[in-house]
Write an enzyme that holds these catalytic residues in place. Structure first.
Site, mmCIF file in Angstrom:
data_model
loop_
_atom_site.group_PDB
_atom_site.id
_atom_site.type_symbol
_atom_site.label_atom_id
_atom_site.label_comp_id
_atom_site.label_asym_id
_atom_site.label_seq_id
_atom_site.Cartn_x
_atom_site.Cartn_y
_atom_site.Cartn_z
ATOM 1 C CE LYS A 1 14.959 69.634 -22.564
ATOM 2 N NZ LYS A 1 15.746 68.463 -22.998
ATOM 3 N NE ARG B 1 11.686 60.190 -28.295
ATOM 4 C CZ ARG B 1 12.853 59.686 -27.938
ATOM 5 N NH1 ARG B 1 12.972 58.389 -27.735
ATOM 6 N NH2 ARG B 1 13.903 60.467 -27.773
#
Ligand code: BES
Ligand code: MN
Ligand code: ZN
Length: 511
Positions: free
Chosen positions: A285, A365
């Site tokens: 990130k 996920r």
């Protein structure tokens, strides 16, 4: 905070601060129209003490607005605080929750450690839910996230009197107060967990906190390490953890209802994303705001906290809580874009689904995929997951509503009904089969990202693959799990969102 129900006229309550809620009855839409402030108390002495200042027009009863009177004439309290709730026509327990919070956050910086809040009387406010919301608002407002400031002052309110009309329904008020305290304390517990920084809330520590909670409230709890994940073949979950020196933790909590579970009843599974820090892994990130990614375990914290409330409310339904905790880090051992991982098999003769990793930052996920499969293996008949899953949910819904997704309308209706009680805001988004195209992979069964558009939906589609035919709800709380701005009724920081709604959803299945 000690809470105490008192059934007596407000003017007779001895307290440092008596908070009375007020609403604007005017129906005029014009901007500068004079408000018609109505005090939501039937006590004549309180009304006359407040009358002069209300007549002055200085107070508009807007949400979060306050007005203080010292030594009010004719009443026992040392101070009278009038708290605005906004328009009378739009009055619900949600406004009462905020009003009670505003009173507590008025008291704290003034070193007022004890107060009384009057349960508002209005035709559209039902007693039990109103008292409950009042208690929730007060307790939630007493939380501050400044844990590590060396000059921290304890400003917490020690005692709260909840003043209900003497003629009111005592049982309803008692139940409302009890439930409000349980749920709000649990929500604050979630906020405490979420507030901790990554170095002080590793997967192992989160496991310890869950185990401690379970011991205190009489729940079963097991915390599994990497060996067990390998036994279970949780290839998706493990792939996220492999880049970190911190071992992952699979937290499994279970609640059995008091009169024993009937074999055929529902088994509800609460599955939470517990990424204790999300750097993004190799698909790292940007550093701006990366510190915020300590709250990437907010879904997991919500499940631990919900189990805490369930243990006390004792609904007649079985519940399992599962948190998949890991740290997402780049390193020489980290998974890479293009890697293929095999998720946990859904049954003895079924291979696990293969997943092409496009972006290692779509890690939530992956851990949830195995968490959902494991929940089904443990016998779950209904699944609910909560996760700070996508930035895209904030793009879609802003910071006001969280996202809810479901493969089953009936299960989702239970959740919609729960929202009416919790007052939390979730907006349903689609998980129609057409979106499945977007997560097809050339090399494997599915890939872990779906491209530029509909990011929150494609993330949900990924999870849906693992829920299979089990009724399932997915809550994407990434946009609302942390608030940057304080409100008059609540501090900035971790919100503890979803706890109240999940608990109410669970209770809706109780026999
Ligand atoms: N934890 C993040 C999502 C997130 C973003 C939570 C902002 C809270 C605030 C999640 O793991 C993530 O990184 N999602 C990616 C997915 C993308 C790579 C497909 C995202 O939303 O950018
Ligand atoms: Mn991520
Ligand atoms: Zn994440």
């Amino acid at each position: 905070m000690n809470t105490n129900l008192v059934l007596s006229p407000s003017s007779a309550v001895e307290t440092e601060l008596l908070a009375v809620l007020a609403a604007d009855q005017s129906t005029s839409k014009a901007k500068d129209a004079a408000p018609e402030v109505r005090l939501l108390s039937a006590d004549d002495s309180v009304r006359s003490a407040a009358q002069p200042v209300l007549d002055s027009g200085e107070f508009r009863a807007e949400a979060g607005e306050t007005l203080l009177l010292h030594s009010p004439f004719g009443i026992k309290a040392k101070r009278l605080l009038i708290v605005g709730l906004g328009k009378a026509a739009k009055l619900t327990p949600t406004e009462v929750r905020k009003g009670a919070g505003t009173a507590v956050r008025f008291a704290r910086p003034r070193n007022i450690r004890e107060l009384a809040i009057v349960v508002p009387e209005a035709a559209q406010l039902e007693q039990q839910l109103t008292v409950r919301a009042l208690a929730e608002g007060a307790l939630l407002a007493d939380f501050d996230p400044d844990t590590y400031r060396s000059d921290r002052k304890d400003r917490s309110v020690q005692a709260l009197q909840v003043v209900a009309p003497a003629a009111g329904d005592r049982r309803a008020a008692e139940t409302g107060l009890r439930e409000g305290v349980i749920v709000a304390e649990s929500q604050n517990f979630a906020r405490t967990l979420v507030n901790e920084p990554g170095n002080r809330m590793t997967p192992t520590i989160l496991g310890q906190k869950a185990a401690e909670m379970c011991r205190a409230f009489g729940l079963q709890c097991e915390v599994h390490g990497p060996d067990k994940l390998r036994d279970l073949k949780m290839g998706a979950f493990l792939s996220v953890a492999q880049g970190s020196d911190e071992p992952p933790a699979l937290i499994v909590m279970s609640y059995e209802p008091p009169n024993g579970a009937r074999g055929d009843g529902p088994v509800l599974a609460l599955v939470g994303k517990g990424i204790t820090f999300d750097t993004g892994g190799i698909s790292i990130k940007p550093s701006e705001n990366m510190e915020k990614m300590k709250y990437d375990m907010a879904g997991g914290a919500a499940m631990i906290a919900s189990m805490r409330a369930i243990a006390q409310l004792r609904p007649q339904v079985r519940v399992i809580g599962i948190v998949c905790a890991a740290e997402n880090m780049p390193s020489g051992k980290a998974q890479k874009p293009g890697d293929v991982q095999i998720a946990m098999p859904a049954g003895p003769d079924r291979p696990g689904k293969s997943i092409e990793i496009i972006n290692t930052d779509a890690e939530g996920r992956l851990v949830l995929a195995d968490g959902l499969t494991y929940a089904r293996q443990l016998g779950a008949t209904h699944l609910i997951d909560a996760a700070t899953l996508t930035g895209a949910i904030g793009v879609a819904l802003g910071m006001i509503n969280a996202g809810v997704f479901s493969n089953d309308d009936d299960t989702c209706q239970h959740f919609a009904d729960a929202l009416k009680i919790s007052g939390e805001r979730f907006w349903r988004l689609p998980v129609e089969d057409d979106y499945r195209e977007l997560i097809k992979s050339q090399i494997a069964d599915i890939k872990n990202t779906g491209g530029r558009y509909g990011g929150a939906i494609t993330a949900a589609m990924f999870l849906k693959e693992f829920a299979e035919d089990t009724p399932w709800i997915h809550l994407d709380i990434a946009g609302v799990a942390w608030s940057d701005e304080a409100k008059p009724w609540i501090a900035a920081g971790p919100s503890g969102v979803a706890v109240r709604s999940i608990v109410e959803w669970v209770r809706s299945y109780a026999r």
